[in-house]
Design an enzyme around this catalytic site. Structure first.
Site, PDB file in Angstrom:
ATOM      1  N   THR A 236      45.005 -45.143 -18.244  1.00 15.50           N
ATOM      2  CA  THR A 236      45.632 -46.465 -18.152  1.00 15.50           C
ATOM      3  C   THR A 236      44.600 -47.598 -18.176  1.00 15.50           C
ATOM      4  O   THR A 236      44.970 -48.768 -18.209  1.00 15.50           O
ATOM      5  CB  THR A 236      46.469 -46.580 -16.858  1.00 15.50           C
TER       6      THR A 236
ATOM      7  N   ALA B  24      41.120 -49.796 -19.659  1.00 15.08           N
ATOM      8  CA  ALA B  24      40.863 -50.460 -20.940  1.00 15.08           C
ATOM      9  C   ALA B  24      40.325 -49.471 -21.969  1.00 15.08           C
ATOM     10  O   ALA B  24      40.758 -49.469 -23.126  1.00 15.08           O
ATOM     11  CB  ALA B  24      39.885 -51.621 -20.740  1.00 15.08           C
TER      12      ALA B  24
ATOM     13  N   ARG C 255      24.576 -39.016 -18.282  1.00 12.90           N
ATOM     14  CA  ARG C 255      23.824 -39.427 -19.467  1.00 12.90           C
ATOM     15  C   ARG C 255      22.364 -38.994 -19.467  1.00 12.90           C
ATOM     16  O   ARG C 255      21.820 -38.622 -20.502  1.00 12.90           O
ATOM     17  CB  ARG C 255      23.891 -40.956 -19.625  1.00 12.90           C
TER      18      ARG C 255
ATOM     19  N   CYS D 143      27.881 -49.168 -23.594  1.00 16.41           N
ATOM     20  CA  CYS D 143      28.467 -49.994 -24.652  1.00 16.41           C
ATOM     21  C   CYS D 143      27.470 -50.905 -25.373  1.00 16.41           C
ATOM     22  O   CYS D 143      27.677 -51.265 -26.529  1.00 16.41           O
ATOM     23  CB  CYS D 143      29.592 -50.840 -24.073  1.00 16.41           C
TER      24      CYS D 143
ATOM     25  N   SER E 235      35.777 -57.603 -21.021  1.00 21.09           N
ATOM     26  CA  SER E 235      36.444 -56.302 -21.079  1.00 21.09           C
ATOM     27  C   SER E 235      35.541 -55.166 -20.621  1.00 21.09           C
ATOM     28  O   SER E 235      36.035 -54.071 -20.352  1.00 21.09           O
ATOM     29  CB  SER E 235      36.956 -56.030 -22.497  1.00 21.09           C
ATOM     30  N   GLY E 236      34.241 -55.406 -20.523  1.00 24.31           N
ATOM     31  CA  GLY E 236      33.342 -54.414 -19.934  1.00 24.31           C
ATOM     32  C   GLY E 236      33.715 -54.102 -18.498  1.00 24.31           C
ATOM     33  O   GLY E 236      33.351 -53.052 -17.962  1.00 24.31           O
TER      34      GLY E 236
ATOM     35  N   LYS F 171      19.736 -48.920 -18.244  1.00 26.84           N
ATOM     36  CA  LYS F 171      20.451 -47.999 -19.137  1.00 26.84           C
ATOM     37  C   LYS F 171      20.035 -48.226 -20.590  1.00 26.84           C
ATOM     38  O   LYS F 171      19.834 -47.281 -21.345  1.00 26.84           O
ATOM     39  CB  LYS F 171      21.969 -48.248 -19.049  1.00 26.84           C
TER      40      LYS F 171
ATOM     41  N   HIS G 204      30.963 -57.282 -27.480  1.00 24.34           N
ATOM     42  CA  HIS G 204      29.630 -57.641 -27.009  1.00 24.34           C
ATOM     43  C   HIS G 204      28.783 -58.141 -28.181  1.00 24.34           C
ATOM     44  O   HIS G 204      28.911 -57.637 -29.302  1.00 24.34           O
ATOM     45  CB  HIS G 204      28.913 -56.421 -26.427  1.00 24.34           C
TER      46      HIS G 204
END
Lengths: 352, 352
Positions: B18, B20, B106, B137, B167-168, B223, B252
């Protein structure tokens, strides 16, 4: 009230008095109590006749076309490059000292390009051209932090990405951003106004400020290189920039990567920057503190945060800069130039 | 309709369905016609019971706590790092191949970190840990352009400043930006919501994404360094970043300065980047063309503009990148990993 009858106080004209920088100049002249014998507000014929209160008196805006520069000792120009190109020669010919906030004279060899905190010494003599140039709004905060770094560690390279506010396009830039934002909130697919910013700036970032040059860099990016070199007296300074407009009303930000000749210690760097005139370092103690355009602090300071040396390269560090582009980046610098010139007594008009 | 009865088609679970990224995964699975035998939408107990249509069928969201990972061959995780840390081991133990969109695995040496266009070859064997990690991202679009540059000219240094969208921070990040903007338009002095972004993001830029590290860099900045090195197989790659949140809803942007070992020719660089899979170069012909978050083009491409070699240093050039962080920077990359894994036939579940 800074209107005085003292005959040594200058007679001042503000060209572009109704614009964003002009309005800020008026605010600053009042705030700082800059003494003047006469004050003329001058703008295009479109704005002529408007009444603007300054220091308790109402001033009527005069039309530039009819203005007699023989009436003034100092003329601040902030009405755009083409207006300066057309009218500065007339002002100089009539004996006014011009403090020009456009790019018209910045790279002229006979015109000093001045950030008073950095290179006031070039004002030891009156300018050969009769003009003192005020640098670009993104260049001023940059050189304010670069000069002490150059002196202490030597600079090898500077890489800057900017986050520039709508007010760089004046009142109309601000209005276009606010209007576009309102429209976009109601209907995300609506066409937004895009006269000042193209594509529109609302909920967007636009990596294109001012005209494209043959090099592929924009004029804004080129100014940052050429003006930094001239102000710092470092004709070979290796500096490069990407200039980006962001949907912020006022205050420019810059992410600045600096590589130095010698290894840098963060504590020493923070101390050095903190001791600069009108510079505030936000993360000296609390490393999670940083300035933003909406929350920086004193509007007349260059605000610094995110001071960090690369963990894998002690000759490289980042700074985050925020400063009010209408004040620190334009009107305040111009007023401080005038204050310095007045203190040096080389005005060509009333104090002759 | 991509529901199939073919027994070689995988059974899929979306954890964080549910959110983004989860919603974008659903969109992409439909758009790309990814074949599945079963599809389970899984989320926190708060969202359990919601009905979501996928491919013409209604799916009820299941609660993660009660979910049996033995039912699926592939589990996409995009519900945050702590959820992945808690639940990925259980999913792997039950035989599911996990494609994890958080930072939990990662940097694990037994977990490949994959951008299919760049290093799909690390998937020649099934992952030792049972997990394939999806990069950050901002890292994905960066490595998409860096790899060809490294191969052609050799990279000496990369300096990146980001312009990252709300939206991140998921649906709530977008809502907080829109709500804050509406409040600020009505009253510029009002207190704005600041749960997701602090200080508030409306009409602001915030140079702080994710947590502060001991180095003074944020986790987001760290990162970009560590993940780029791992994906490109260049453990000493000299890359450094400042990560900044901007008031953009989605997509972005990055201003990227690259220094190379050998001099770079712009025409060759444009040609090289244009030939990369799912990369669009906007200023190949018209140098005044560039992508922005609101006007980039194909949502599944990395968009490149402002390609320019420094006039005083042929071993340095700038790129401006724009990409949809929910698609290119997250869900699309994860789906492309799954497509590759399916093509290689090393799924541990239904196709065994």
């Amino acid at each position: 009230m800074t209107l005085v009858t003292d005959p040594t106080a200058p007679r001042i004209a503000l060209i572009g008095a109704t614009g964003a920088v002009g309005s800020t100049l008026i605010e600053l002249i009042e705030e700082r109590g800059l003494r003047y014998r006469e004050l003329y507000l001058v703008a295009s014929s479109r704005s002529a006749g408007r009444q603007i209160p300054v220091g308790g008196q109402t001033h009527e805006v005069r039309s530039l076309e009819d203005f007699d520069f023989g009436l003034v000792d100092i003329a601040f120009f902030s009405a755009g490059t083409s207006v300066s190109r057309a009218w500065v020669p007339a002002a100089v010919a009539k004996g006014a000292l011009v403090i020009d906030n456009t790019r018209a004279y910045r790279m002229d060899p006979d015109t000093p390009l001045v950030v008073p905190q950095i290179n006031y010494a070039v004002l030891d003599r009156p300018p050969g051209s009769g003009v003192i140039a005020n640098p670009n709004c993104s260049t001023i905060p940059l050189v304010r932090v670069l000069q002490p770094v150059e002196r202490r560690w030597g600079i090898r390279q500077v890489v800057v990405s900017t986050y520039q506010a709508a007010s760089g396009q004046g009142h109309q830039g601000i209005e276009e951003l606010l209007e576009g934002t309102e429209v976009a909130l109601r209907d995300p697919d609506a066409d937004l106004p895009s006269e000042r910013f193209s594509p529109p700036l609302a909920f967007n970032v636009v990596p294109f400020v001012d005209e494209l040059q043959d090099s592929g860099f924009t004029l804004e990016e080129q100014k940052m290189v050429q003006e930094s070199r001239k102000i710092l007296g470092l004709p070979d300074l290796d500096v490069t920039a990407t200039c980006v407009r962001v949907p912020v009303v006022n205050s420019h930000s810059e992410a600045v990567w600096v590589q130095t000749q010698e290894p840098v210690d963060r504590a020493e760097l923070v101390g050095l920057l903190s001791r600069q005139t009108e510079v505030t370092v936000h993360d000296a103690e609390n490393r999670a503190a940083f300035p933003t355009p909406l929350k920086a602090g004193h509007p007349d300071h260059v605000h610094v945060g995110r001071v960090r040396v690369s963990p894998h390269n002690p000759r490289g560090f980042w700074l985050w800069l925020v400063s009010d582009n209408l004040r620190v980046g334009a009107a305040l610098n111009a007023v401080q130039i005038a204050e310095y010139a007045l203190a040096r007594g080389f005005l060509s008009g009333g104090v002759r």
